[in-house]
Enzyme design. Structure first.
Site, PDB file in Angstrom:
ATOM      1  CB  CYS A  94     -16.215 -45.356  54.275  1.00 26.38           C
ATOM      2  SG  CYS A  94     -17.891 -45.656  53.684  1.00 26.38           S
ATOM      3  CG  HIS A 234     -14.137 -45.195  50.631  1.00 25.33           C
ATOM      4  ND1 HIS A 234     -14.507 -46.528  50.616  1.00 25.33           N
ATOM      5  CD2 HIS A 234     -15.280 -44.489  50.825  1.00 25.33           C
ATOM      6  CE1 HIS A 234     -15.810 -46.616  50.799  1.00 25.33           C
ATOM      7  NE2 HIS A 234     -16.303 -45.391  50.927  1.00 25.33           N
ATOM      8  CG  ASN A 264     -19.282 -47.392  49.229  1.00 25.19           C
ATOM      9  OD1 ASN A 264     -18.448 -48.108  49.762  1.00 25.19           O
ATOM     10  ND2 ASN A 264     -19.674 -46.238  49.747  1.00 25.19           N
TER      11      ASN A 264
END
Length: 281
Positions: A94, A234, A264
């Site tokens: 991430c 993020h 995600n």
């Protein structure tokens, strides 16, 4: 609602707990992460009237590269015909896109290269266990790309604070497939080649880590929240994003969120967010 057919969950639970309303999954078995990047680059080429022969370098942030080797960046260069570019991948999950962006900015600042493509993309469906409701509801496939060039104007990558915490690996990892535990029939049968996540620990550390980094960066540059137009975070979980905003005292309406459309996408979330909201910049 599709997830309700796979695991014990509900659309209402997913939306209320994560903010995700849909996610995109690559169904073509002949497509891979490089194709997500190429699709994004093709749009950028048209938007910027870009000559790919002028690209010096390509960095791809991904944990789902087409192969263990070669790297996805050079596969992308080949597919788009960027014959004068070299590249490599950054495997930092991430955090990958931010690490790649800062790395590329240093090559620009030193005058080493003039046109660099920085991509973040992941085909998360390739490493998800669709029998594990704690992870499969969260992730989707997607990616984006940005072009970095020299500028004499007061814009660009002004500063960064990068951090890592190896102790967190216990809460978010893939159990097998690396040199520590190579692939065997036993690891495959034990379903150890999928994302494993201990959600509560990751949730807490994400809010703390993101919030502390933002606060430190503002203090370092003598800025306050009032000086910032937008936060582009993020896209891990909508509750995490609002948790960060509350932690640092930042208005929710200035946090750019598009997780409802993609889930995600790991390395892809920030460039996708920049693309979706580029009209604001």
């Amino acid at each position: 609602h599709d997830m309700e057919k796979m695991v014990e969950t509900s659309d209402e639970w997913i939306v209320s707990r994560t903010g995700i309303k849909q996610r995109h999954i690559e169904r073509d078995p002949n497509k891979a992460t490089s194709d997500l990047v190429v699709g994004a680059i093709n749009k950028l080429v048209v938007q910027k009237d870009l000559d790919v022969s002028e690209i010096d370098m390509i960095i791809v942030a991904t944990i789902t590269g087409d192969y263990t080797f070669p790297d996805t960046a050079n596969t992308v260069a080949h597919k788009i015909g960027a014959t004068n570019a070299f590249g490599y991948d950054i495997n930092a999950a991430c955090s990958g896109f931010i690490f790649a962006l800062v790395t590329a900015s240093k090559f620009i600042e030193t005058g080493t290269y003039k046109k660099i493509l920085v991509a973040g993309a992941d085909q998360m469906s390739s490493i998800l266990d669709y029998k594990d409701r704690t992870t499969c509801i969260l992730f989707g496939d997607g990616g984006g790309v940005v072009l970095l060039e020299p500028s004499t104007e007061s814009q660009g990558v002004a500063d960064a604070i990068l951090r890592g915490d190896g102790a967190g690996a216990a809460n978010l990892h893939m159990k097998a497939g690396g040199s520590l535990k190579p692939t065997t029939m036993e690891t495959v049968l034990a379903r150890e080649h999928y994302v494993y996540q201990e959600g509560k620990s990751v949730f807490k550390s994400a809010i703390k880590g993101m919030s502390e980094s933002i606060t430190a960066l503002l203090e370092k540059n003598n800025l306050t929240q009032d000086d910032i137009d937008y936060l582009v975070p993020h896209q891990a979980n909508k509750r995490i994003l609002y948790g960060v905003a509350d932690y640092i005292g930042f208005p929710h309406d200035r946090v750019l969120i598009n997780i409802e459309n993609y889930g995600n996408t790991t390395g892809g979330t920030i460039p996708l967010c920049l693309s979706d909201f580029q009209h604001k910049f």
